[in-house]
Design a protein around this motif. Structure first.
Motif, PDB file in Angstrom:
ATOM      1  N   PRO A 113       0.816  -1.218   0.000  1.00 34.28           N
ATOM      2  CA  PRO A 113       0.000   0.000   0.000  1.00 34.28           C
ATOM      3  C   PRO A 113       0.851   1.269   0.000  1.00 34.28           C
ATOM      4  O   PRO A 113       0.504   2.243  -0.670  1.00 34.28           O
ATOM      5  N   MET A 116       2.215   1.772  -3.351  1.00 34.63           N
ATOM      6  CA  MET A 116       1.117   2.163  -4.220  1.00 34.63           C
ATOM      7  C   MET A 116       0.851   3.660  -4.101  1.00 34.63           C
ATOM      8  O   MET A 116       0.623   4.352  -5.083  1.00 34.63           O
ATOM      9  N   LEU A 117       0.903   4.158  -2.865  1.00 34.56           N
ATOM     10  CA  LEU A 117       0.629   5.570  -2.616  1.00 34.56           C
ATOM     11  C   LEU A 117       1.698   6.449  -3.267  1.00 34.56           C
ATOM     12  O   LEU A 117       1.399   7.498  -3.830  1.00 34.56           O
ATOM     13  N   VAL A 197       1.326 -10.793  -5.654  1.00 33.72           N
ATOM     14  CA  VAL A 197       0.638  -9.809  -4.803  1.00 33.72           C
ATOM     15  C   VAL A 197       0.571  -8.459  -5.512  1.00 33.72           C
ATOM     16  O   VAL A 197      -0.491  -7.835  -5.599  1.00 33.72           O
ATOM     17  N   MET A 200      -1.848  -8.454  -8.270  1.00 38.00           N
ATOM     18  CA  MET A 200      -3.237  -8.489  -7.799  1.00 38.00           C
ATOM     19  C   MET A 200      -3.679  -7.114  -7.316  1.00 38.00           C
ATOM     20  O   MET A 200      -4.818  -6.704  -7.525  1.00 38.00           O
ATOM     21  N   VAL A 201      -2.761  -6.390  -6.652  1.00 33.32           N
ATOM     22  CA  VAL A 201      -3.124  -5.080  -6.120  1.00 33.32           C
ATOM     23  C   VAL A 201      -3.244  -4.042  -7.239  1.00 33.32           C
ATOM     24  O   VAL A 201      -4.177  -3.245  -7.267  1.00 33.32           O
TER      25      VAL A 201
ATOM     26  N   ILE B 193      -4.236  -7.772   2.118  1.00 36.40           N
ATOM     27  CA  ILE B 193      -3.903  -6.707   1.173  1.00 36.40           C
ATOM     28  C   ILE B 193      -4.367  -7.073  -0.234  1.00 36.40           C
ATOM     29  O   ILE B 193      -4.898  -6.244  -0.967  1.00 36.40           O
ATOM     30  N   ALA B 194      -4.199  -8.356  -0.592  1.00 38.23           N
ATOM     31  CA  ALA B 194      -4.509  -8.761  -1.959  1.00 38.23           C
ATOM     32  C   ALA B 194      -6.015  -8.895  -2.193  1.00 38.23           C
ATOM     33  O   ALA B 194      -6.488  -8.598  -3.287  1.00 38.23           O
ATOM     34  N   LEU B 204      -4.593  -1.069   6.210  1.00 36.32           N
ATOM     35  CA  LEU B 204      -3.452  -0.414   5.577  1.00 36.32           C
ATOM     36  C   LEU B 204      -3.815   0.049   4.163  1.00 36.32           C
ATOM     37  O   LEU B 204      -3.534   1.189   3.763  1.00 36.32           O
ATOM     38  N   LEU B 205      -4.474  -0.842   3.435  1.00 34.93           N
ATOM     39  CA  LEU B 205      -4.842  -0.545   2.054  1.00 34.93           C
ATOM     40  C   LEU B 205      -5.863   0.596   2.003  1.00 34.93           C
ATOM     41  O   LEU B 205      -5.776   1.499   1.165  1.00 34.93           O
ATOM     42  N   ALA B 208      -4.173   3.882   2.653  1.00 31.80           N
ATOM     43  CA  ALA B 208      -3.385   4.328   1.504  1.00 31.80           C
ATOM     44  C   ALA B 208      -4.289   4.861   0.410  1.00 31.80           C
ATOM     45  O   ALA B 208      -4.020   5.916  -0.167  1.00 31.80           O
ATOM     46  N   SER B 209      -5.389   4.155   0.119  1.00 31.52           N
ATOM     47  CA  SER B 209      -6.192   4.578  -1.024  1.00 31.52           C
ATOM     48  C   SER B 209      -7.068   5.777  -0.680  1.00 31.52           C
ATOM     49  O   SER B 209      -7.556   6.449  -1.583  1.00 31.52           O
ATOM     50  N   MET B 216      -1.744   5.283   7.570  1.00 35.44           N
ATOM     51  CA  MET B 216      -1.064   4.211   6.861  1.00 35.44           C
ATOM     52  C   MET B 216       0.251   3.861   7.561  1.00 35.44           C
ATOM     53  O   MET B 216       0.505   2.690   7.861  1.00 35.44           O
TER      54      MET B 216
END
Lengths: 254, 250
Positions: A113, A116-117, A197, A200-201, B193-194, B204-205, B208-209, B216
């Protein structure tokens, strides 16, 4: 056990696997297994063939392999270099190594994450994720290998007046090689997990995205085809690395 | 003293980070200053949802570990005591073992849907194979004379397992449990997470999003702490239960 016995058992074991797959087919045909989850080997095979025929499976596989190889190579370079630095410097072992040790139990995927950010849903993010996650085993095994160099060898290096770089390349690196190879192998396993992973994300192509999208479409044969390819990748990369390891460490057995 | 020296670098980095954030007057959607992260962590630790997420991750990981460890250890003992079983299953096991556990998430998702079951299944799959391999090799290395004693005493197979084999392999079985516990936490977070929308990984995800870097990083540090604490606790438990084992491992 003789070679003959061993090959006989191998064949029997292979036969059992074939039997299990055949049994799966029979159960699938008899509708004992829910067809939505366990579509049977025939449908999985058809999905594999379809994927190969229209080229999408091949390109996804290559994408995944490329990411995995790049991320792993990056992690290996950084890990071994950093590990060599920390392992040969008493100063770094006291001041820096504890932080690495403390970070080791952190699940590498937890970085996904964060990556990703910062990097968005991109190829770079997947590579960063793999490189970061696969870095730790290489780093720590290299440090371990370097700090376990026998004191006599250090003394030999000192009395020969070897420079630090000569000490690393001529004495420390070969001595630490068994540990480093173990780290490389562990890193490869982690790289394969993290590439899936990451895909997938981010859903940016590759086998991870392929099987996740297949799950969203309730397309079980497609998932099993993807899992089969991932299994083969895991098996082959591991086998190749074992061969390299046997070759690189052939001096050990003498 | 050496332990304190190890703390200097991380604390120094945090201070530099804090000063840099204050000096530049940072306003960011991606980065957070340490003081903001600390506030978020304290807020989290005093709020119920944070503990629900932590509980979800630990419960799913723990159940998966229990299942995977039982199956792995049981199969390992069987494989070691009855070599033909091990030999006939060799190819199947060796084919399944290198399969990345995360790859079966999509199929488990179809079967179980979102929730505990999905995560428990994946964690069990991931932990079962390492435990199997370690248990099998541990049982194989049990002193042969002990097996001879068992035969001389005319012990039944069950008595042989509970009275001879299990006590002999207990320390190495615990090492397997320790390693599997680490894997279980990693896999649980990874599954969250996946795919799975529960637990710390999903928290966490979400942070972040929705561009909440403080949250986070607070969750990330909390996960890192959990991983560290689990490892530390298992190591302490090991040296307390099996002092001889821990000495020889060093």
């Amino acid at each position: 056990m003789t070679l003959f016995h061993r090959s006989l058992w191998f064949l029997a074991s292979l036969a059992l696997l074939v039997g299990l797959i055949w049994g799966w087919q029979i159960l699938a045909d008899a509708r004992v297994l829910p067809r939505a989850f366990f579509p049977g080997p025939d449908l999985t095979w058809r999905a594999l063939k379809r994927g190969v025929a229209n080229g999408s499976l091949l390109s996804d596989t290559l994408t995944t392999l490329r990411r995995m190889a790049l991320g792993w190579a990056l992690a290996s370079l950084i890990g071994v270099a950093l590990g060599a630095f920390v392992g040969t410097s008493a100063w770094a072992r006291v001041w820096i190594a504890p932080m690495f040790e403390a970070l080791r139990p952190l699940p590498a995927s937890a970085i996904a994450p964060v990556a990703m950010l910062f990097l968005g849903l991109t190829d770079t993010m997947i590579l960063t994720l793999i490189a970061f996650g696969a870095l730790w085993p290489m780093l720590l095994t290299t440090v371990h290998g370097f700090s376990n160099i026998h004191i006599r060898r250090r003394e030999v290096a000192t009395s020969l007046g070897l420079s630090r770089s000569a000490f690393i390349t001529k004495i420390a690196l070969p001595g630490a090689l068994p540990d480093i190879m173990g780290g490389l192998r562990l890193g490869l396993t982690i790289a394969l997990i993290l590439v899936v992973v990451g895909e997938m994300v981010t859903v940016q192509g590759g086998l991870g995205a392929r099987i996740l999208l297949a799950a969203r479409a309730f397309n079980a044969p497609e998932i099993f085809a993807g899992i089969a390819v991932l299994g083969v990748i895991g098996l082959l990369t591991n086998a190749v690395l074992s061969l390299v390891e046997t070759y690189a460490l052939r001096w050990q057995r003498r | 003293m050496t332990a304190l020296k190890g703390l200097v670098l991380p604390i120094g980095l945090l201070i530099v980070w804090q000063i840099a954030a204050m000096a530049t007057g940072m306003q960011s959607d991606t980065l957070a200053a340490p003081d903001g992260i600390l506030v978020a962590l304290v807020n989290g630790l005093t709020s119920a949802p944070f503990w629900v997420d932590t509980g979800d991750t630990l419960a799913a990981g723990g159940m998966g570990l229990a299942l995977g460890f039982s199956v792995g250890a049981g199969a390992g003992i069987l494989f070691a005591l009855v070599p033909p079983v091990s030999r006939i299953l060799r190819v199947t096991v060796e084919l399944l073992r290198p399969l990345p556990s995360i790859a079966i998430v999509p199929i488990a998702l179809l079967i179980f849907g979102f929730g505990y079951q999905l995560e428990v299944a994946i964690v069990a799959f991931a932990t079962c194979f390492p435990v199997l391999v370690l248990t099998e090799s541990a049982v194989r290395q049990v002193e042969p004379r002990l097996s001879e004693v068992a035969r001389a005493l005319g012990l039944t197979a069950w008595a042989r397992i509970t009275k001879i084999v299990l006590p002999a392999v207990l320390p190495r079985l615990f090492v397997a449990l320790r390693l599997a516990a680490g894997i279980a936490l990693i896999v649980a977070i990874t599954v969250e997470i996946a795919a799975n929308p529960i637990g710390l990984g999903s928290r966490l995800l979400r942070a972040a999003s929705s561009l909440r870097p403080e949250d986070m990083f607070a969750t990330l540090f909390w996960i890192a702490f959990l991983g560290w604490a689990l490892n530390w606790g298992m190591l302490r438990l090991q040296s307390w239960l099996f002092p001889a084992m821990s000495r020889s491992e060093r």
